[in-house]
Design an enzyme around this catalytic site. Structure first.
Site, PDB file in Angstrom:
ATOM      1  N   SER A  85       0.829  -1.199   0.000  1.00 47.50           N
ATOM      2  CA  SER A  85       0.000   0.000   0.000  1.00 47.50           C
ATOM      3  C   SER A  85       0.865   1.252   0.000  1.00 47.50           C
ATOM      4  O   SER A  85       2.084   1.173   0.057  1.00 47.50           O
ATOM      5  CB  SER A  85      -0.905   0.005   1.232  1.00 47.50           C
ATOM      6  OG  SER A  85      -0.110   0.164   2.391  1.00 47.50           O
ATOM      7  N   LYS A  86       0.193   2.373  -0.044  1.00 48.51           N
ATOM      8  CA  LYS A  86       0.895   3.655  -0.163  1.00 48.51           C
ATOM      9  C   LYS A  86       2.014   3.858   0.850  1.00 48.51           C
ATOM     10  O   LYS A  86       3.018   4.469   0.556  1.00 48.51           O
ATOM     11  CB  LYS A  86      -0.103   4.822  -0.040  1.00 48.51           C
ATOM     12  CG  LYS A  86      -0.763   5.213  -1.332  1.00 48.51           C
ATOM     13  CD  LYS A  86      -2.272   5.203  -1.200  1.00 48.51           C
ATOM     14  CE  LYS A  86      -2.797   3.785  -1.266  1.00 48.51           C
ATOM     15  NZ  LYS A  86      -4.087   3.507  -0.779  1.00 48.51           N
ATOM     16  N   ARG A  87       1.812   3.323   2.033  1.00 44.21           N
ATOM     17  CA  ARG A  87       2.859   3.589   3.025  1.00 44.21           C
ATOM     18  C   ARG A  87       4.146   2.822   2.753  1.00 44.21           C
ATOM     19  O   ARG A  87       5.154   3.025   3.416  1.00 44.21           O
ATOM     20  CB  ARG A  87       2.346   3.311   4.440  1.00 44.21           C
ATOM     21  CG  ARG A  87       2.033   1.896   4.709  1.00 44.21           C
ATOM     22  CD  ARG A  87       1.236   1.708   5.986  1.00 44.21           C
ATOM     23  NE  ARG A  87       0.744   0.361   6.063  1.00 44.21           N
ATOM     24  CZ  ARG A  87       1.497  -0.693   6.388  1.00 44.21           C
ATOM     25  NH1 ARG A  87       2.746  -0.526   6.699  1.00 44.21           N
ATOM     26  NH2 ARG A  87       0.979  -1.889   6.413  1.00 44.21           N
TER      27      ARG A  87
END
Length: 484
Positions: free
Chosen positions: A258-260
RNA sequence: GGUCCCAUCGUCUAGUGGUUAGGACGCUGGCCUCUCACGCCGGAAACCGGGGUUCAACUCCCCGUGGGACUACCA
């Protein structure tokens, strides 16, 4: 006679194209190209609240950028051909789903369910509380005609559920081998929502069948769904396609990517200056292997050597460092003229006006810094030394220039340049030679002061080449600045 | 909880009963060199655990353990 192979990539346009989905698309594309089959795009936009046309357009751009060309798919512009099995957007196939639902209704294989979301949620919670498996218990399964009418009169719109018969479901997966599911735990599932939209498992089965899809290559997250879909194939009397469920991609912590974890969408990598060839190559390599352990392959080679049997069954962690390594290699191997073209938008963004820069000169500059680049977006930090005579000096460079000996080297070098008559080619070696003789400096103590004065840095490409590019006038200016 | 999938260096992987367990990224030592990068040469680093089967298990079987997916009127 073997049927012509047809595979599809069927994303839902609810966000930017995720690398995981891009990998699925790539596998399908490679499989199609390898076998001379067709690669089809189908847009699964039955969730009205989450789907957006902008994402669909975005998807086309990304696929095109990646070089995954379509044989069939919804037409957005003339560059994408339509096919004979359309429409290719599920939202345009609603009648088809209705007709197929009707068939199942007539055969009494489905039934209308009038439960509200609240009621279903309450049932779920109750089951969880009593430590039983949360699933639909079939409340509406045996409603009488009168009971149904009564609910209709209350204004309730029904969804339709498939009557699940307890059974064992088996199928052969091309990547995983024999699959076997105990169907007893599956509750009657919704195939048509109360708003008239088909549910995923229903629409896929109908579309894959009607579109003559021969191989369904998709992520492992769909493995369990396959059991439900097999029930539907049986109910319709359709021959199921061959399935192949590949593993998923994870972030460093083995959690969903995911984005993180950094960049996750194709668009983000493009903006970062990852070359499409590098991304494709990396994605093909991730959870897979090619003959003789080869890691760097052109698209043609990947297609040639691709085989589902060689894709790994276990999940893979997305390693951005290895992607960057590949990207750097593709950059280095890129012809300089091509690289300059690819670099143009990044140069513009970094504030370099590429349209007024001499093309030949720019080529020389890029040629020189090519091997330093990992991503295209870094270009600015490597070439600014060629553009600005009033550069910022780094701490290290300042220190070099502080010593007395360094000053002498600079002065000698500078003096020679001022009066020299040689052409640019011979100038630098001559000036170096002069500085060397006058000061007795050699090696590091000779070159570093000049490098620092000329570029403001202690690292960079070979000095003679740097000098040849910035020229005599700029060099004099910089030397003066450095000694003042 | 239920159903299902998976398991070799930190990471991606090769391996299909007998190997000094190979390669790549990253890390690291050296060479090249004014420096960085590139390139070249070397190094450290792995078969999740326990039972079987077998003359022989990383490889086959079972059981654990660990990770993951699904379990929605999302796809």
């Amino acid at each position: 006679m073997n049927k012509k192979i047809r595979v599809r990539f069927a994303p839902s346009p609810t966000g930017e194209l995720h690398v995981g989905n891009a990998r699925t698309a790539l596998f399908n594309w490679m499989f199609a190209r390898h076998s001379g089959g067709a690669f089809i795009l189908r847009i699964e936009d039955t969730d009205e609240s989450r789907s957006a046309l902008s994402y669909q357009i975005n998807l086309y751009e990304d696929l095109k950028w990646l070089g995954l060309d379509l044989d069939e798919g919804p037409q957005i512009d003339s560059s994408y051909a339509n096919g004979y099995y359309g429409p290719y957007k599920q939202s345009e196939r609603l009648d088809i789903y209705k007709n197929h639902l009707q068939k199942l209704v007539e055969e009494d294989l489905v039934y209308p369910c009038y439960c509200t979301e609240k009621e279903l949620e309450d049932e779920r919670q109750a089951l969880i509380l009593s430590k039983r498996m949360p699933r639909y218990m079939g409340k509406c399964r045996n409603l009488t005609g009168d009971e149904r009418k009564q609910r209709e009169n209350e204004g309730r719109r029904p969804s339709f559920r498939f009557k699940v018969q307890p059974q064992v479901i088996e199928f052969e997966d091309l990547i995983r081998g024999a699959m076997k599911f105990e169907g007893g735990a599956i509750g009657d599932f919704i195939i048509m929502r109360s708003n008239g939209m088909p549910a995923y498992n229903f629409a896929v089965v109908i579309d894959d069948h009607l579109m003559n899809i021969t191989h369904v290559i998709r992520g492992e997250d769909h493995l369990s769904n396959t059991a439900l879909q097999m029930m539907l194939y049986k109910a319709f009397g359709f021959e199921p396609p061959t399935f192949a469920h590949h593993s998923l991609i994870f972030g460093k912590d083995r959690a969903k990517l995911s984005k993180r974890h950094g960049s996750v969408s194709v668009g983000e990598f493009r903006k970062q200056g990852i070359l499409p060839e590098a991304l494709i190559n990396y994605l093909a390599l991730l959870g897979s292997s090619f003959t003789e352990g080869r890691e760097i392959l052109s698209c043609e080679e990947m297609v040639k050597y691709f085989s589902l049997e060689r894709t790994s069954k276990s999940g893979a962690i997305f390693d951005e460092e290895k992607l960057h390594w590949l990207n750097a290699i593709y950059i280095r191997n890129c012809k300089t003229e091509d690289l300059v073209e690819r670099l143009r938008p990044f140069l513009q963004q970094a504030g370099f006006k590429t349209d007024v820069i001499d093309a030949k000169w720019l080529n020389q500059v890029i040629e020189l810094v090519k091997t330093e680049l990992t991503t295209l977006s870094e270009i600015g930090s490597y070439i600014n030394i060629f553009f600005n005579d009033k550069y910022e000096m780094t701490e290290e460079a300042r220190k070099i220039l502080d010593s007395e000996k360094a000053r002498k080297v600079i002065i000698a070098f500078n003096e020679y340049l001022k009066t020299a008559k040689e052409n640019l080619q011979e100038l630098y070696p001559a000036a170096i030679k002069c500085a060397k003789e006058k000061t007795g400096a050699k090696g590091k103590e000779l070159f570093m002061p000049i490098r620092a004065a000329l570029t403001g840095k202690t690292t960079g490409p070979e000095l003679d080449k740097v000098f040849a590019i910035i020229g005599k006038e700029a060099a004099l200016k910089r030397l003066k600045l450095a000694t003042s």
